[in-house]
Design an enzyme around this catalytic site. Structure first.
Site, PDB file in Angstrom:
ATOM      1  N   HIS A 155       0.621  -0.879  -0.118  1.00  0.00           N
ATOM      2  CA  HIS A 155       0.069  -0.253   0.024  1.00  0.00           C
ATOM      3  C   HIS A 155       1.154   1.171   0.126  1.00  0.00           C
ATOM      4  CE1 HIS A 155      -3.062   2.683   1.487  1.00  0.00           C
ATOM      5  NE2 HIS A 155      -3.448   3.020   1.042  1.00  0.00           N
ATOM      6  N   HIS A 213      -5.598  -0.057  -9.289  1.00  0.00           N
ATOM      7  CA  HIS A 213      -6.896   1.571  -9.267  1.00  0.00           C
ATOM      8  C   HIS A 213      -5.808   1.949  -9.191  1.00  0.00           C
ATOM      9  CE1 HIS A 213      -5.855  -0.442  -5.495  1.00  0.00           C
ATOM     10  NE2 HIS A 213      -5.485   1.066  -4.283  1.00  0.00           N
ATOM     11  N   ASP A 221     -11.859   3.620  -7.051  1.00  0.00           N
ATOM     12  CA  ASP A 221     -11.608   2.958  -5.449  1.00  0.00           C
ATOM     13  C   ASP A 221     -12.452   3.941  -4.291  1.00  0.00           C
ATOM     14  OD1 ASP A 221      -9.971   3.398  -3.083  1.00  0.00           O
ATOM     15  OD2 ASP A 221      -8.606   4.757  -4.124  1.00  0.00           O
TER      16      ASP A 221
END
Length: 356
Positions: free
Chosen positions: A134, A196, A305
């Site tokens: 992330h 994304h 998202d």
């Protein structure tokens, strides 16, 4: 819009990334961008639910399992509108029944706590992709928005990619450093996805995909999914947001381990002070067109998202709005078949290929 409505009457939109489970867990009083009636109105046939856990979570594997429980409970509460799918064929059958199919994606390799056994456990629970990082660099992979430590992937990181291939779990290279993107593409024997991310050539944020990586995703047989996040969509907004993940880390340090909701409230307050250009559906279409020119129209998809951001582009305020993308692409002269590929068919092909 009339043509878009006609197409969406039977188009199974596939969205590669939605953070409703995280919002439900930590911000249950907020008005979400997502609910099942609006998903159905938007023509969504398959929604990937992110079972995201922040990098600062002290027990990320256990919390990820709790997020999977949450999605299963959320699904069980709405049996007439949704069901979880274990395969591409099951997703098709759920869509034919008039419901939204759900699949799971884990966001950030920190969630496996350095254990291939934990990775296998997530696959057994139905997780179909894992984003390798992330916002923070982890013990085996560099993030796009943190200091690099490995030059991309470590040896263990390459082992994670190999194990994901064996498990039929998609390797997701959104959020990772460009070196990690390229090494994951080299290491994977199966199609690679970016669930994304937008085009770096149009918006210079490190979260976006360089053109050579778009080429690599296409060569792998995968799909790169345009996202609606203004910071990755609009150049001026990207310039304001270059250090947003570092700001999040500094702000999070002010709160205790069980104060995620309080951190999110403080973060929202800071974001409200910014006057940003949210962009519009035309900006999303610009990124889709660039990605299609570079990678080919067979390798572009959507990863909104929704519920992972506060601000959204004009015309794409919630999950009922996907037809705005369809209408914009049609207005630009896109053939209907190519629109259908981007809105869902490419994802469906990739899922079937990875299962094989």
């Amino acid at each position: 819009m009339a043509d878009a409505a006609r197409i969406h009457a039977d188009l199974p939109v596939v969205d590669g990334h939605n953070d409703l489970p995280y919002r439900t867990r930590y911000e249950p009083t907020e008005d979400p961008h997502t609910d099942f009636p609006r998903l159905l109105a938007g023509g969504v046939g398959l929604q990937f639910w992110s079972v995201f856990v922040p990098a600062w979570d002290k027990t990320p594997f256990a919390t990820t399992l709790a997020q999977i429980d949450l999605v299963e409970d959320m699904t069980a509460r709405s049996p007439t509108m949704t069901a979880l799918a274990g395969s591409a064929a099951e997703a098709e059958a759920i869509r034919r029944s008039g419901r939204v199919a759900g699949m799971l994606g884990a966001e950030g390799g920190h969630c496996i706590e350095g254990s291939l056994a934990n990775l296998r456990a997530l696959a057994d629970r139905g997780v179909r992709y894992m984003t390798l990082t992330h916002g923070s660099t982890i013990d085996w992979a560099d993030s796009a928005t943190d200091e690099p430590r490995h030059g991309g992937l470590s040896g263990f990181g390459r082992g994670v990619v190999a194990e994901m291939n064996e498990l039929g779990m998609l390797v997701d290279i959104s959020h990772v450093a460009p070196s990690t993107m390229r090494q994951a593409l080299e290491a994977s024997d199966a199609p690679v996805v970016a669930t994304h991310s937008n085009a770096l050539a149009l918006t210079a944020h490190p979260r976006n995909l360089p053109d050579d990586v778009l080429d690599g995703i296409a060569a792998s047989g995968g799909v790169a999914c345009a996202t609606f996040v203004p910071a990755f969509l609009v150049p001026a907004t990207a310039a304001l947001a270059l250090d947003m993940f570092e700001q999040d880390r500094r702000l999070r340090a002010e709160f205790g381990p069980d104060q995620e909701a309080e951190f999110l409230a403080a973060r929202k307050e800071k974001l409200a002070e910014l006057d940003i250009d949210r962009g519009s559906v035309t900006d999303v279409a610009d990124h889709i067109e660039h990605m299609a020119r570079v990678a080919g129209v067979d390798h572009v998809g959507i990863g909104s998202d929704f519920d992972g951001v506060e601000a959204l582009p004009d015309g794409l305020e919630d999950v009922s709005c996907y037809s705005a993308i369809t209408a914009e692409l049609l207005a630009r002269g896109w053939p209907e078949g190519d629109v259908r590929k981007v809105l869902g068919d490419n994802w469906r092909r990739v899922l079937a290929a990875v299962e094989r």
